[in-house]
Structure formats: structure tokens, C-alpha cells
Design a protein around this motif. Structure first.
Motif, PDB file in Angstrom:
ATOM      1  N   TRP A  76     -43.151   0.309  54.037  1.00  0.00           N
ATOM      2  CA  TRP A  76     -42.193  -0.518  54.767  1.00  0.00           C
ATOM      3  C   TRP A  76     -41.173  -1.195  53.846  1.00  0.00           C
ATOM      4  CZ3 TRP A  76     -44.794  -3.604  59.315  1.00  0.00           C
ATOM      5  CH2 TRP A  76     -45.465  -2.698  60.144  1.00  0.00           C
ATOM      6  N   GLY A  77     -41.254  -0.903  52.571  1.00  0.00           N
ATOM      7  CA  GLY A  77     -40.408  -1.607  51.621  1.00  0.00           C
ATOM      8  C   GLY A  77     -38.930  -1.406  51.865  1.00  0.00           C
ATOM      9  N   ASN A  78     -38.536  -0.208  52.323  1.00  0.00           N
ATOM     10  CA  ASN A  78     -37.118   0.090  52.493  1.00  0.00           C
ATOM     11  C   ASN A  78     -36.657  -0.067  53.939  1.00  0.00           C
ATOM     12  OD1 ASN A  78     -34.740   0.711  51.158  1.00  0.00           O
ATOM     13  ND2 ASN A  78     -34.883   2.907  51.627  1.00  0.00           N
ATOM     14  N   VAL A  84     -33.721  -7.583  55.496  1.00  0.00           N
ATOM     15  CA  VAL A  84     -33.238  -8.848  56.056  1.00  0.00           C
ATOM     16  C   VAL A  84     -34.093 -10.015  55.557  1.00  0.00           C
ATOM     17  CG1 VAL A  84     -32.964 -10.194  58.176  1.00  0.00           C
ATOM     18  CG2 VAL A  84     -32.215  -7.800  58.104  1.00  0.00           C
ATOM     19  N   ILE A  85     -35.403  -9.846  55.590  1.00  0.00           N
ATOM     20  CA  ILE A  85     -36.309 -10.915  55.152  1.00  0.00           C
ATOM     21  C   ILE A  85     -36.115 -11.217  53.672  1.00  0.00           C
ATOM     22  CG2 ILE A  85     -38.740 -11.478  54.726  1.00  0.00           C
ATOM     23  CD1 ILE A  85     -39.404 -10.027  57.339  1.00  0.00           C
ATOM     24  N   THR A  86     -35.978 -10.182  52.851  1.00  0.00           N
ATOM     25  CA  THR A  86     -35.845 -10.383  51.405  1.00  0.00           C
ATOM     26  C   THR A  86     -34.538 -11.081  51.056  1.00  0.00           C
ATOM     27  OG1 THR A  86     -37.197  -8.435  50.948  1.00  0.00           O
ATOM     28  CG2 THR A  86     -35.780  -9.230  49.167  1.00  0.00           C
ATOM     29  N   TYR A  87     -33.421 -10.564  51.597  1.00  0.00           N
ATOM     30  CA  TYR A  87     -32.140 -11.214  51.330  1.00  0.00           C
ATOM     31  C   TYR A  87     -32.115 -12.641  51.886  1.00  0.00           C
ATOM     32  CZ  TYR A  87     -29.615  -7.118  49.527  1.00  0.00           C
ATOM     33  OH  TYR A  87     -29.171  -6.072  48.763  1.00  0.00           O
ATOM     34  N   GLY A  88     -32.657 -12.808  53.075  1.00  0.00           N
ATOM     35  CA  GLY A  88     -32.679 -14.133  53.694  1.00  0.00           C
ATOM     36  C   GLY A  88     -33.521 -15.121  52.898  1.00  0.00           C
ATOM     37  N   TRP A  89     -34.700 -14.657  52.444  1.00  0.00           N
ATOM     38  CA  TRP A  89     -35.570 -15.545  51.650  1.00  0.00           C
ATOM     39  C   TRP A  89     -34.888 -15.926  50.340  1.00  0.00           C
ATOM     40  CZ3 TRP A  89     -37.489 -14.733  46.716  1.00  0.00           C
ATOM     41  CH2 TRP A  89     -38.400 -15.682  46.265  1.00  0.00           C
ATOM     42  N   PHE A  90     -34.311 -14.955  49.663  1.00  0.00           N
ATOM     43  CA  PHE A  90     -33.688 -15.208  48.371  1.00  0.00           C
ATOM     44  C   PHE A  90     -32.510 -16.180  48.518  1.00  0.00           C
ATOM     45  CE2 PHE A  90     -31.358 -13.651  44.456  1.00  0.00           C
ATOM     46  CZ  PHE A  90     -32.339 -14.066  43.563  1.00  0.00           C
ATOM     47  N   PHE A  91     -31.705 -15.961  49.569  1.00  0.00           N
ATOM     48  CA  PHE A  91     -30.574 -16.851  49.828  1.00  0.00           C
ATOM     49  C   PHE A  91     -31.053 -18.274  50.087  1.00  0.00           C
ATOM     50  CE2 PHE A  91     -27.760 -19.055  52.766  1.00  0.00           C
ATOM     51  CZ  PHE A  91     -26.517 -18.915  52.160  1.00  0.00           C
ATOM     52  N   LEU A  92     -32.051 -18.434  50.944  1.00  0.00           N
ATOM     53  CA  LEU A  92     -32.541 -19.762  51.317  1.00  0.00           C
ATOM     54  C   LEU A  92     -33.157 -20.487  50.128  1.00  0.00           C
ATOM     55  CD1 LEU A  92     -33.012 -21.832  53.563  1.00  0.00           C
ATOM     56  CD2 LEU A  92     -35.194 -20.681  54.056  1.00  0.00           C
ATOM     57  N   MET A  93     -33.970 -19.772  49.334  1.00  0.00           N
ATOM     58  CA  MET A  93     -34.613 -20.415  48.191  1.00  0.00           C
ATOM     59  C   MET A  93     -33.590 -20.834  47.139  1.00  0.00           C
ATOM     60  SD  MET A  93     -37.807 -20.683  48.907  1.00  0.00           S
ATOM     61  CE  MET A  93     -37.259 -20.891  50.608  1.00  0.00           C
ATOM     62  N   SER A 166     -36.801  -3.401  44.333  1.00  0.00           N
ATOM     63  CA  SER A 166     -37.787  -4.025  45.218  1.00  0.00           C
ATOM     64  C   SER A 166     -38.003  -3.200  46.483  1.00  0.00           C
ATOM     65  CB  SER A 166     -37.316  -5.431  45.593  1.00  0.00           C
ATOM     66  OG  SER A 166     -38.186  -6.038  46.519  1.00  0.00           O
ATOM     67  N   PHE A 167     -36.899  -2.671  47.065  1.00  0.00           N
ATOM     68  CA  PHE A 167     -37.003  -1.938  48.323  1.00  0.00           C
ATOM     69  C   PHE A 167     -37.622  -0.548  48.135  1.00  0.00           C
ATOM     70  CE2 PHE A 167     -33.002  -4.503  49.592  1.00  0.00           C
ATOM     71  CZ  PHE A 167     -33.789  -5.580  49.954  1.00  0.00           C
TER      72      PHE A 167
END
Length: 648
Positions: A76-78, A84-93, A166-167
Motif C-alpha cells: 500500500w506504500g504507493n 495524501v497521509i504522508t504529505y499531510g502529516w509532514f506538512f502539519l508536523m 518512501s512510497f
């Protein structure tokens, strides 16, 4: 390999967080070099310990994402969802981290400290804090700058193919367990072995603060809002503690009403008895060294200096703390500061045997005046539940307030200038005059506690009032407050009730409490004036004393006989022994002559010889009796409040 697999985004965040933490620490270190000395060893220590805190905070930031990467199936990595979750998490953190770094810089600018109880308190009062930031800094530009920095960081890592790695990586469960486990284990262990107090190993306060991490300090303060003195501080046997404090409070003109665990006593002052109106102006952040009488050459307080020339001036008074509510505690309860938050903000603080209660027993009306919203720091609830009427700006209402006294809101039509913290001091003093006129008509004497706000960041005030532009800094705000006090006194003198009105001008605390030492004694030195006493003329009290001694001294000058549950003493009494009680949220200091005792958590006791001229604290052994007096003051004050002994 860390940056070329499923966990590459996670490790990239850790790296960028540690890098920026290093830069922030370095910047603060450079900013502090002019204020204290650092040896090479101390610099290495603060960076080494600081790195430990930074890693711990970074691990907390990534903990949830770490678990997500562990549970995410290999195939499910790609997926679009994972992207969306990865970019969103990185942006928020990144947004949270960069905003916290900016907040640390502004907090240090004001308090020269990492986040502490003040930062925790400020989260509750979002209107004042956000408005203050907005009025002090170009907020749209700052937010835009933070967002731009976040976007640039994401772009940089995208260029390095961190997200692609990562993906596309499909690590087996065994490998994910190994990496996630290696990250989760220290995430769980570090908080147990790395306390915020671990950084407090040096007598150099700046070194201790620079060793810490802002976010780690914030949550440490959040957990320790009130400390149980009996669990964390040096103790005497209860009977011995009360024996010592009762002996300290015994005066020739007093006798104790109860035996045992009580300090209630009857005090009889000789001479003519006076019952003047009393107005106390508690000035925000008025350090003694702002006044010409204490060596300032900037002409910031011409009014106060002139008033000091013809009235009663305390030249050696010390505040009990570093926040307004701590000053209020001292000036209303006349008690040493206990660990954690001020009693003003605690549960069970209603119907106390306050200074206001003594005025009530003498037949006085009582009102608390505040230029901002009195819900802030629980002020209205505290004063209201202790018998004061309230006059404040009233823009916000605190849910759960239960006081039954009268509240008067200062209306828009009565306000000519206000900022985040409240109305201008001129507008506040106008409200005091209106209220005093109404009180005078009742035929009863009145006692008014007035709390100013103009000498507070963003340091703005009505344009044209003084020759320093509004918003130019602390000096302008001090000069404006001095001007407003002068204008208020001039209006007072035209009132029919002025001849029978005593005015007190005292600071709540100093403008800055930060210094090389954990408790910098010089940063607690405040001015105090008493104007228009029944016996006129200039008088100087040069003995070292505390805020808590103000009212016992005033009551002696007025010739009052009253019941006292106060720790303060009459400084004019021939048997008075100079001493001061001072504290932070955790450190409790007792200064007797030049002997300084500092009590801290983990039953810690430190002793010093204090040199006032050089403002130095030299570690030195002190007599056991001096240490016992220090413990007795704080232990009994905590016990009386918790047991109900401070109540009426």
C-alpha cells in the motif's frame, strides 16, 4: 539507508527538527553571551544535553506516524491514500514545529526562558495572547513566512526523492518491526530518565534554560501546575514549623488568638486611629531601576520621582514573584509564595482572611479595578469571592464564575484607547474616579485595588500623550504609565474626598525576572510609595522588606487594631528583622540580611551569601536556624492554605 526507504520521510523530519533546534539554541546562546559567562565545558554540556531533549521531542512528533508505517501493508506504500497521509502529516508536523520555534524566540525575548507555566497559562487566554502577538509582530508576514518555510522544506526533500523512496519501498513486516521498535523504545524510555529538571544542574540559569527544549519544557510545566510542598520540599516536624513561624510573627503589640497550628493574632497599634480611603495602584512590571531614585537616568518616571520626594518611599522592597497573580497574592494575602500557581488561580481560594477582609471589618467598601477582562488569570472570581466588587472591561465572560458581588463593565463610550491587554491607564483611572465618587456619596470609606496594563507588550498607548511614540518599547510604556499616574493624582486633588485618601503605588513584579541565577534577587526589587498619609512629609524606609509587609506597615501608620492572619510584618516596628520571600514556580527563596536559602523540589536546599552591590550569590554554609526559618515560612503557608487555615 535511513533516507532511502519507507521511513525516509520520518527520518527527514527528525533531521530537520534537530537541525532547527540546534540553530535556535545557538541563536539564543549568542543572544545571552552579553548577560553571562559560558565556559567551553558549559557550552559543550548545554549542547549535549540539549541534543538529548531535541531527539526526545522529535521522537514524540513522529511516534504516531511511526506506528502508521509499521501497520501499513507492504503493497500500500504507493497508494493515493498513503501519499495524501504522508504529505499531510509532514506538512502539519513541519508547521507545528516551525511555529513552536518562532514562539520560543518571542517567549525568550520576553522572559529569557524556555516555555514554562506562563506559556501554559497563556494557552487558556487565547484572545489576549493572539491579539498581543498580532499587535506586537507583523502576524500575516510571520504566518506567511512560516508557511513558505514549510513549502521550501517539502520541496527540498521532494527534490532529494525522499517521498519517492518512501512510497516505493516495500519492507517486510520483520524489517518494519525492527525499525519501528528501535524508535518506539526510546520514545517510551526517555521521558522516564530525562526530566526537565535534569537540565537544572548549573548555578548559571542561562545554561540551564539553553540546555532545555521548548516543547519538552512546555509539557513538563503542564504536568506540574501545582506542586505538593509536603511531597517535594524540605520539611520540619509540623509542630516545630509552627513554633518557628509563630515566634517570627510575634510582636510586642500582638498576641495569638489560637494555640497550635495557627498564625491568627490580634494586633494593637498605638496612636491616633485614622480611617482614610485607600486606593492602591498596582503597576504592571514596574522595576525599581526604572526610577531616578534608584539610579535610572532616562527620565522615565518624573512623576513618581517627584512624589517620592515628599511622601513615604520603600527603597528596599522585593516582590514575591514574577507574575501579576503572584503580586496580587502577596498584596491581598500577605503570604509567602507557595509552589506552583498563585493562590489567585487555585480552587478553594474564596472567603480568605485577606487584607480586603481587614478593610471590610473596618467598615470599608471594596472594589477591584482592572483595565482588561478580569476573567484572565481568574482575577474576577478571586476578588469577587473575597468580597470585592468588580470593575473591568468585560469583553469576555468566564464560564463557571460564582462570585456574588457587583460587576461594572467599562463601556465602549468610556474607552479612548485599548490594546490586547486592556484599556489605557488613563481610561482605567477615569473609571476609578467615577467609582470613587459614587462610593464617597455612600458616606463609607472605600478601599480600591487598581491593576494597570499599559506597561505590557505591545507597549502601546494613546498617541501624543508623551514624547515617545506608542509601541516603541518598554521605556515608552513606563513613561506613559508615569504620565497617567500624574494626571490621575491631579484629578484626585480636585475631589472633596482627596484630603482623606491615601494612595499606594506599588509594582506587581519587575519587568524581567531573568538573570544568571535561578532566582536573581535584583530582578525582584520593586518601588513602593504611600502618598497623602495623615502624617504628612517625606519618609524613607530603607530596611529590606517584602510586598507582604506593605499593609501591616500601613495599618500601623493608621493606628488600627485588627485581627491578622498575615505573614507580613510592620517594617517600622523596632523588633523587625529584615527579610524577603521570593519565588518562581518551583524555587522558593528566603533572604535574611545577606543569607539566602533556596528550597527546591526533591527536598533540595541550597544556601548562599548574597552580595547586593555585585548581585552575586556565593555558595556558603548557613546556620541551621536560618534554614529552618526558610522552611517554616513556606511549609506553614502551604499547610494553612490546604487545611483551610487561611480562611476567615
Amino acid at each position: 539507508m535511513m533516507f532511502k526507504g519507507r521511513y525516509s520521510v520520518l527520518f527527514s523530519f527528525i533531521a530537520i527538527f534537530i537541525l532547527f533546534s540546534f540553530l535556535i539554541r545557538t541563536g539564543l546562546l549568542i543572544f545571552s553571551l552579553s548577560k553571562t559567562d559560558f565556559s567551553l565545558l558549559s557550552v559543550l554540556q548545554l549542547y549535549g544535553l540539549g541534543f538529548s531533549y531535541d531527539v526526545t521531542v522529535a521522537l514524540f512528533f513522529v511516534a504516531l506516524f511511526n506506528v502508521y508505517l509499521l501497520l501499513l501493508p507492504a503493497g500500500w506504500g504507493n497508494s493515493k491514500t498513503n501519499r495524501v497521509i504522508t504529505y499531510g502529516w509532514f506538512f502539519l508536523m513541519l508547521l507545528i514545529a516551525f511555529f513552536s520555534f518562532f514562539a520560543e524566540l518571542t517567549f525568550w525575548q520576553e522572559f529569557e526562558s524556555r516555555f514554562n507555566f506562563i506559556a501554559v497559562d497563556y494557552l487558556i487566554y487565547t484572545y489576549e495572547v493572539i491579539s498581543n502577538i498580532n499587535q506586537s509582530y507583523p502576524l500575516p508576514l510571520l504566518i506567511g513566512g512560516i508557511l513558505l518555510l514549510v513549502v521550501i522544506t517539502i520541496w527540498f526533500f521532494a527534490r532529494k526523492n525522499v517521498f519517492v523512496h518512501s512510497f516505493q519501498d516495500r519492507p517486510p513486516l520483520k524489517k518494519r518491526l525492527l525499525i519501528s521498535g528501535a524508535l518506539l523504545l526510546p520514545t517510551i524510555i526517555f521521558p522516564f530518565i530525562l526530566n526537565n529538571s535534569t537540565a537544572e544542574f548549573s548555578h548559571n540559569r542561562y545554561q540551564n534554560e539553553l540546555s532545555k527544549a521548548g516543547i519538552y519544557s512546555f509539557f513538563a510545566a503542564f504536568r506540574n501546575n501545582e506542586l505538593n510542598y509536603n511531597d517535594f520540599y524540605p520539611m520540619l516536624k509540623k509542630a516545630e514549623a509552627y513554633r518557628i513561624i509563630r515566634n517570627e510573627l510575634q510582636e510586642n503589640n500582638s498576641h495569638f488568638i489560637h494555640t497550635g497550628f495557627s498564625i491568627k493574632r490580634e494586633i494593637t497599634n498605638p496612636g491616633t486611629r485614622y480611617k482614610p480611603n485607600v486606593i492602591m495602584i498596582t503597576v504592571e512590571s514596574l522595576s525599581a531601576d526604572f526610577m531616578g531614585h534608584f539610579g535610572n537616568t532616562q527620565q522615565l518616571t518624573p512623576v513618581l520621582d517627584t512624589l517620592a520626594d515628599g511622601n513615604l518611599l520603600f527603597t528596599n522592597m522585593y516582590a514575591t514573584g514574577t507574575r501579576t497573580v503572584r503580586g496580587m497574592e502577596a498584596l491581598t494575602l500577605s503570604a509567602p509564595p507557595t509552589p506552583g500557581s498563585s493562590i489567585v488561580r487555585r480552587q478553594g481560594n474564596e472567603n480568605l482572611a485577606t487584607v480586603g477582609y481587614i478593610f471590610q471589618k473596618q467598615g470599608y467598601l471594596r472594589t477591584f479595578y482592572y483595565g482588561g477582562d478580569g476573567y484572565f488569570d481568574n482575577m474576577n472570581e478571586y476578588f469577587g469571592s473575597n468580597g470585592f466588587d468588580i470593575t473591568d472591561r468585560g469583553r469576555n465572560i468566564k464560564m463557571g464564575d460564582s462570585y456574588l458581588t457587583k460587576r461594572t463593565v467599562i463601556g465602549d463610550g468610556q474607552v479612548h484607547f485599548e490594546n490586547a491587554w486592556g484599556i489605557s491607564d488613563e481610561d482605567l483611572f477615569d473609571a476609578v474616579l467615577r467609582g470613587a465618587d459614587a462610593q464617597y456619596k455612600t458616606g463609607r470609606p472605600f478601599y480600591n485595588f487598581v491593576m494597570t496594563t499599559s506597561n505590557h507588550r505591545p507597549y502601546t498607548y494613546p498617541s501624543g500623550a508623551i514624547d515617545l511614540p506608542s509601541g516603541s518599547g518598554r521605556e515608552g510604556a513606563v513613561r506613559y504609565t508615569d504620565y497617567a499616574i500624574g494626571k490621575f493624582i491631579a484629578h484626585l486633588q480636585s475631589k472633596p474626598w482627596y484630603k482623606n485618601t491615601v494612595v499606594i503605588i506599588v509594582a506587581d513584579h519587575c519587568a524581567s525576572s531573568a538573570g544568571k541565577n535561578e532566582i536573581d534577587i535584583s530582578k525582584y526589587h520593586i518601588p513602593c510609595l504611600i502618598l497623602n498619609l495623615p502624617v504628612k512629609g517625606k519618609q524613607v524606609i530603607s530596611k529590606m522588606c517584602s510586598q507582604i509587609d506593605l499593609y501591616p506597615t500601613l495599618f500601623s501608620l493608621l493606628g488600627w487594631t485588627y485581627q491578622s492572619n498575615l505573614y507580613g510584618k510592620n517594617v517600622l516596628d523596632p523588633g523587625y528583622h529584615p527579610r524577603a520571600v521570593l519565588g518562581t514556580y518551583q524555587q522558593l527563596a528566603f533572604l535574611s540580611q545577606d543569607s539566602l536559602v533556596i528550597l527546591g523540589p526533591q527536598q533540595k536546599t541550597e544556601t548562599f551569601i548574597y552580595n547586593k552591590e555585585k548581585n552575586t550569590q556565593i555558595p556558603s554554609a548557613l546556620p541551621a536556624a536560618t534554614i529552618a526559618k526558610a522552611i517554616a515560612n513556606y511549609q506553614t503557608a502551604y499547610d494553612l492554605f490546604k487545611s483551610g487555615g487561611m480562611h476567615q
